[in-house]
Design a protein around this motif. Structure first.
Motif, PDB file in Angstrom:
ATOM      1  N   GLY A  80      19.423 -22.573  -7.344  1.00 47.27           N
ATOM      2  CA  GLY A  80      19.028 -23.987  -8.193  1.00 47.27           C
ATOM      3  C   GLY A  80      20.242 -24.577  -8.625  1.00 47.27           C
ATOM      4  O   GLY A  80      20.958 -23.930  -9.307  1.00 47.27           O
ATOM      5  N   LYS A  81      20.297 -25.860  -8.868  1.00 48.88           N
ATOM      6  CA  LYS A  81      21.241 -26.504  -9.444  1.00 48.88           C
ATOM      7  C   LYS A  81      20.443 -27.832 -10.327  1.00 48.88           C
ATOM      8  O   LYS A  81      19.885 -28.215  -9.855  1.00 48.88           O
ATOM      9  CB  LYS A  81      22.155 -27.327  -8.169  1.00 48.88           C
ATOM     10  CG  LYS A  81      22.977 -26.163  -7.364  1.00 48.88           C
ATOM     11  CD  LYS A  81      23.813 -27.044  -6.460  1.00 48.88           C
ATOM     12  CE  LYS A  81      24.768 -25.820  -5.533  1.00 48.88           C
ATOM     13  NZ  LYS A  81      25.617 -26.786  -4.757  1.00 48.88           N
ATOM     14  N   GLY A  82      21.599 -27.733 -11.432  1.00 45.49           N
ATOM     15  CA  GLY A  82      20.985 -29.054 -12.318  1.00 45.49           C
ATOM     16  C   GLY A  82      19.631 -28.515 -12.897  1.00 45.49           C
ATOM     17  O   GLY A  82      19.022 -27.546 -12.949  1.00 45.49           O
ATOM     18  N   LYS A  83      19.079 -29.587 -13.987  1.00 44.53           N
ATOM     19  CA  LYS A  83      17.814 -29.814 -14.377  1.00 44.53           C
ATOM     20  C   LYS A  83      17.168 -30.674 -14.185  1.00 44.53           C
ATOM     21  O   LYS A  83      17.622 -31.878 -14.163  1.00 44.53           O
ATOM     22  CB  LYS A  83      17.977 -29.435 -15.885  1.00 44.53           C
ATOM     23  CG  LYS A  83      18.685 -28.109 -16.301  1.00 44.53           C
ATOM     24  CD  LYS A  83      18.843 -27.841 -17.808  1.00 44.53           C
ATOM     25  CE  LYS A  83      19.550 -26.426 -18.064  1.00 44.53           C
ATOM     26  NZ  LYS A  83      19.715 -26.289 -19.488  1.00 44.53           N
ATOM     27  N   PRO A  84      15.821 -30.778 -13.859  1.00 42.44           N
ATOM     28  CA  PRO A  84      15.060 -29.659 -13.791  1.00 42.44           C
ATOM     29  C   PRO A  84      15.550 -28.778 -12.356  1.00 42.44           C
ATOM     30  O   PRO A  84      16.217 -29.238 -11.627  1.00 42.44           O
ATOM     31  CB  PRO A  84      13.672 -30.047 -13.459  1.00 42.44           C
ATOM     32  CG  PRO A  84      13.680 -31.382 -13.108  1.00 42.44           C
ATOM     33  CD  PRO A  84      15.077 -31.871 -13.815  1.00 42.44           C
ATOM     34  N   VAL A  85      15.021 -27.451 -12.324  1.00 43.27           N
ATOM     35  CA  VAL A  85      15.565 -26.692 -11.279  1.00 43.27           C
ATOM     36  C   VAL A  85      14.800 -26.771  -9.954  1.00 43.27           C
ATOM     37  O   VAL A  85      13.668 -26.872 -10.047  1.00 43.27           O
ATOM     38  CB  VAL A  85      15.413 -25.165 -11.670  1.00 43.27           C
ATOM     39  CG1 VAL A  85      15.935 -24.238 -10.542  1.00 43.27           C
ATOM     40  CG2 VAL A  85      16.223 -24.926 -12.929  1.00 43.27           C
ATOM     41  N   ILE A  86      15.447 -27.426  -9.031  1.00 48.94           N
ATOM     42  CA  ILE A  86      15.049 -27.565  -7.705  1.00 48.94           C
ATOM     43  C   ILE A  86      15.904 -26.536  -6.564  1.00 48.94           C
ATOM     44  O   ILE A  86      17.203 -26.736  -6.840  1.00 48.94           O
ATOM     45  CB  ILE A  86      15.313 -28.934  -7.208  1.00 48.94           C
ATOM     46  CG1 ILE A  86      14.247 -29.852  -8.064  1.00 48.94           C
ATOM     47  CG2 ILE A  86      14.847 -29.018  -5.765  1.00 48.94           C
ATOM     48  CD1 ILE A  86      13.043 -29.667  -7.921  1.00 48.94           C
ATOM     49  N   PRO A  87      15.109 -25.737  -6.002  1.00 48.01           N
ATOM     50  CA  PRO A  87      16.076 -24.664  -5.188  1.00 48.01           C
ATOM     51  C   PRO A  87      16.523 -25.187  -3.952  1.00 48.01           C
ATOM     52  O   PRO A  87      15.975 -25.986  -3.249  1.00 48.01           O
ATOM     53  CB  PRO A  87      14.832 -23.650  -4.954  1.00 48.01           C
ATOM     54  CG  PRO A  87      13.613 -24.276  -4.918  1.00 48.01           C
ATOM     55  CD  PRO A  87      13.823 -25.370  -5.881  1.00 48.01           C
ATOM     56  N   LYS A  88      17.791 -24.885  -3.490  1.00 42.93           N
ATOM     57  CA  LYS A  88      18.261 -25.492  -2.363  1.00 42.93           C
ATOM     58  C   LYS A  88      18.363 -24.276  -1.395  1.00 42.93           C
ATOM     59  O   LYS A  88      19.114 -23.209  -1.757  1.00 42.93           O
ATOM     60  CB  LYS A  88      19.775 -25.983  -2.727  1.00 42.93           C
ATOM     61  CG  LYS A  88      20.445 -26.298  -1.235  1.00 42.93           C
ATOM     62  CD  LYS A  88      21.777 -26.907  -1.568  1.00 42.93           C
ATOM     63  CE  LYS A  88      22.526 -27.331  -0.253  1.00 42.93           C
ATOM     64  NZ  LYS A  88      21.720 -28.233   0.726  1.00 42.93           N
ATOM     65  N   VAL A  89      17.916 -24.138  -0.384  1.00 40.47           N
ATOM     66  CA  VAL A  89      17.855 -23.042   0.495  1.00 40.47           C
ATOM     67  C   VAL A  89      19.213 -23.012   1.446  1.00 40.47           C
ATOM     68  O   VAL A  89      19.693 -23.955   1.873  1.00 40.47           O
ATOM     69  CB  VAL A  89      16.681 -23.114   1.559  1.00 40.47           C
ATOM     70  CG1 VAL A  89      16.969 -21.972   2.634  1.00 40.47           C
ATOM     71  CG2 VAL A  89      15.425 -22.998   0.983  1.00 40.47           C
ATOM     72  N   THR A  90      19.840 -21.841   1.244  1.00 41.89           N
ATOM     73  CA  THR A  90      21.304 -22.054   1.863  1.00 41.89           C
ATOM     74  C   THR A  90      21.435 -20.780   3.215  1.00 41.89           C
ATOM     75  O   THR A  90      22.229 -21.003   3.730  1.00 41.89           O
ATOM     76  CB  THR A  90      22.255 -21.352   0.788  1.00 41.89           C
ATOM     77  OG1 THR A  90      21.762 -20.100   0.343  1.00 41.89           O
ATOM     78  CG2 THR A  90      22.383 -22.326  -0.388  1.00 41.89           C
ATOM     79  N   ASP A  91      20.453 -20.035   3.189  1.00 37.94           N
ATOM     80  CA  ASP A  91      20.668 -19.023   4.430  1.00 37.94           C
ATOM     81  C   ASP A  91      19.407 -18.378   4.571  1.00 37.94           C
ATOM     82  O   ASP A  91      18.598 -18.315   3.591  1.00 37.94           O
ATOM     83  CB  ASP A  91      21.613 -17.997   3.762  1.00 37.94           C
ATOM     84  CG  ASP A  91      21.968 -16.964   5.023  1.00 37.94           C
ATOM     85  OD1 ASP A  91      22.266 -17.411   6.397  1.00 37.94           O
ATOM     86  OD2 ASP A  91      21.670 -15.871   4.891  1.00 37.94           O
ATOM     87  N   ALA A  92      19.145 -17.957   6.014  1.00 36.85           N
ATOM     88  CA  ALA A  92      17.859 -17.264   6.190  1.00 36.85           C
ATOM     89  C   ALA A  92      18.164 -16.258   7.419  1.00 36.85           C
ATOM     90  O   ALA A  92      19.120 -16.630   8.255  1.00 36.85           O
ATOM     91  CB  ALA A  92      16.799 -18.097   6.889  1.00 36.85           C
ATOM     92  N   LYS A  93      17.747 -14.972   7.130  1.00 33.08           N
ATOM     93  CA  LYS A  93      18.041 -13.874   8.137  1.00 33.08           C
ATOM     94  C   LYS A  93      16.750 -13.153   8.485  1.00 33.08           C
ATOM     95  O   LYS A  93      16.057 -13.002   7.758  1.00 33.08           O
ATOM     96  CB  LYS A  93      18.975 -12.773   7.515  1.00 33.08           C
ATOM     97  CG  LYS A  93      19.492 -11.772   8.429  1.00 33.08           C
ATOM     98  CD  LYS A  93      20.413 -10.956   7.626  1.00 33.08           C
ATOM     99  CE  LYS A  93      20.731  -9.897   8.578  1.00 33.08           C
ATOM    100  NZ  LYS A  93      21.651  -8.779   7.763  1.00 33.08           N
TER     101      LYS A  93
END
Length: 254
Positions: A127-140
């Motif tokens: 999560g970055k900044g406010k409000p928190v919004i998730p950024k997906v970075t990786d999937a395995k």
């Protein structure tokens, strides 16, 4: 001169289009999940964030988000630590009001199930900044892993082939050997059936028993000249004929 330049530019554009097409075509399933979830987050943010200054994405919202924009994905759990094995059931915390009131970005990982391919993925986000919004970075992708008890947990092993009478193995050495054989298996792409496998040959039921209760049950069998171990709801695994024969030998008193 202009015609030649036009041909060159056209060629460059075509090459670029082909390269992009090949890149998309060969993109891994993991990267596709990352892209699609980030796209879903972006759509969700556009619709909900602008008028809500105190907004934070919750577990329940994440479930709705994934269901709405990527319907073949199901959220199985969220965790501070990475998921390493496939689960047996959906994380119960997703159904409790207490956990649903927490922002999802208190966690670092989400467990996603892809219904189309019957595959689980450990998805990392931040999560970055406010409000928190998730950024997906990786999937395995998470592979199936055969769940076996430790030899200290087992009092005896019951082996039963087809309709024969079961044979009880009580020697610690023999049980260690059998567990050692089973630990060397590799998962297939099959998810595992419910109950005893059907339409296969030479099925050996292997029950691991403690306090007269079965704590682990496996089916070892032959299917069209190949040999497998199946654990209900936890995958199908390959085993060599030699290892199958070794297990079968314990039923002959060897």
């Amino acid at each position: 001169m202009k015609k030649k330049l036009f041909i060159i530019i056209t060629g460059v554009v075509l090459v670029g289009i082909i390269c992009i097409w090949l890149l998309v075509k060969n993109k891994s399933a993991e990267q596709m999940i990352v892209d699609r979830l980030n796209e879903a987050v972006s759509h969700y943010m556009d619709m909900n964030i602008k008028e809500d200054k105190a907004y934070s994405l919750k577990v329940s919202d994440m479930e709705m988000l994934v269901t709405t924009y990527v319907p073949e994905y199901t959220v199985f759990g969220v965790s501070a630590d990475a998921y390493t094995v496939r689960p047996g059931k959906i994380d119960e915390t997703l159904t409790t009001e207490k956990e649903q009131d927490l922002p999802i970005c208190n966690f670092n990982y989400v467990l996603i199930y892809d219904e189309k391919t019957d595959k689980f993925y450990n998805v990392k986000f931040q999560g970055k900044g406010k409000p928190v919004i998730p950024k997906v970075t990786d999937a395995k992708e998470l592979a199936y892993e055969l769940e076996l008890p430790n030899v200290e947990e087992v009092e005896n092993i019951s082996l039963k082939k087809n309709s024969d009478s079961p044979i009880l193995i009580s020697s610690k050495d023999d049980m260690e050997d059998i567990l050692g054989i089973l630990e060397g298996t590799k998962p297939t792409t099959k998810s595992g059936e419910i109950g005893t496998p059907v339409r296969v040959e030479n099925i050996i039921n292997a029950d691991f028993i403690r306090n007269e209760n079965v704590i682990c049950r496996l089916f070892v069998y032959e299917d069209e000249g190949k040999y497998f171990i199946e654990q209900t709801d936890n995958g199908v695994y390959t085993i060599s004929k030699e290892d199958y024969d070794l297990i079968e030998n314990y039923m002959k008193g060897n």
